[in-house]
Design a protein around this motif. Structure first.
Motif, mmCIF file in Angstrom:
data_model
loop_
_atom_site.group_PDB
_atom_site.id
_atom_site.type_symbol
_atom_site.label_atom_id
_atom_site.label_comp_id
_atom_site.label_asym_id
_atom_site.label_seq_id
_atom_site.Cartn_x
_atom_site.Cartn_y
_atom_site.Cartn_z
ATOM 1 N N ARG A 1 0.818 -1.199 0.000
ATOM 2 C CA ARG A 1 0.000 0.000 0.000
ATOM 3 C C ARG A 1 0.861 1.262 0.000
ATOM 4 O O ARG A 1 0.367 2.296 -0.412
ATOM 5 N N GLU A 2 2.100 1.131 0.465
ATOM 6 C CA GLU A 2 2.990 2.286 0.393
ATOM 7 C C GLU A 2 3.265 2.630 -1.066
ATOM 8 O O GLU A 2 3.344 3.795 -1.414
ATOM 9 N N ALA A 3 3.439 1.618 -1.905
ATOM 10 C CA ALA A 3 3.714 1.847 -3.325
ATOM 11 C C ALA A 3 2.477 2.373 -4.041
ATOM 12 O O ALA A 3 2.587 3.217 -4.925
#
Length: 187
Positions: A1-3
């Motif tokens: 989810r960071e990406a």
């Protein structure tokens, strides 16, 4: 989810997944994909697991290219797909693992990688030929869609919202003719 914060995640912990596994995955999960056979939970944990995966959107998950030599497979897939409108919670439909396993020749039944692997369509020089399984999937989808239309016309977002017993029976067991007749009578 960071990406990618828009990434949607789904999980299928399987029949061996413990309740703590479901609880840990739940905060990451956007929708659940419990495989039909993976929903054979131990009675001690069954209700708690269902309470987790039916709160969010979920989909049946199956592999229609397995067991095609089993005479009962088309009916099993039809029943699974047709049952979507009366599943608990927010069931959205059926997801498929694969329609064809590329590591085999659908015409070669002597040297199969897996003894029960099949296909939903067969290649021919005139294009794909539907199998019994493919036809059962098509019929299940059409019949389930009609049942969902009845449910939606009743203003019910989920099965639990349908309070009329006759409507419940129609959604759960209605034939195509019965569903169409009801829809025509209730525009």
């Amino acid at each position: 989810r960071e990406a990618d914060p828009e990434t949607r995640m789904s999980f299928n912990p399987g029949e061996a997944g413990t309740l703590p596994t479901f609880e840990i995955l739940d905060s990451y999960c956007d929708f659940w994909l419990p495989y039909t056979h993976h929903r054979t939970y131990h009675p001690k944990e069954a209700a708690a697991k269902r309470a987790i995966f039916t709160v969010k959107p979920w989909m049946w998950y199956t592999t229609p290219c397995l067991w095609d030599k089993s005479p009962g497979l088309p009916q099993q897939l039809y029943d699974q797909i047709r049952s979507v409108p009366y599943q608990p919670g927010r069931c959205q439909g059926t997801a498929f693992f694969a329609f064809y396993y590329p590591f085999r020749d659908p015409w070669d039944t002597s040297y199969e990688h897996l003894k029960d692997v099949g296909v939903t369509v067969l290649p021919s020089r005139h294009g794909p030929i539907a199998t019994r399984t493919w036809e059962a999937i098509r019929e299940g989808i059409q019949h389930a869609n009609l049942a969902v239309m009845v449910r939606e016309r009743l203003g019910a977002a989920s099965w639990e919202d349908v309070t009329d017993e006759a409507a419940q029976t129609l959604i759960r067991e209605g034939s195509v003719d019965e569903l169409l007749a009801w829809l025509e009578a209730h525009p």
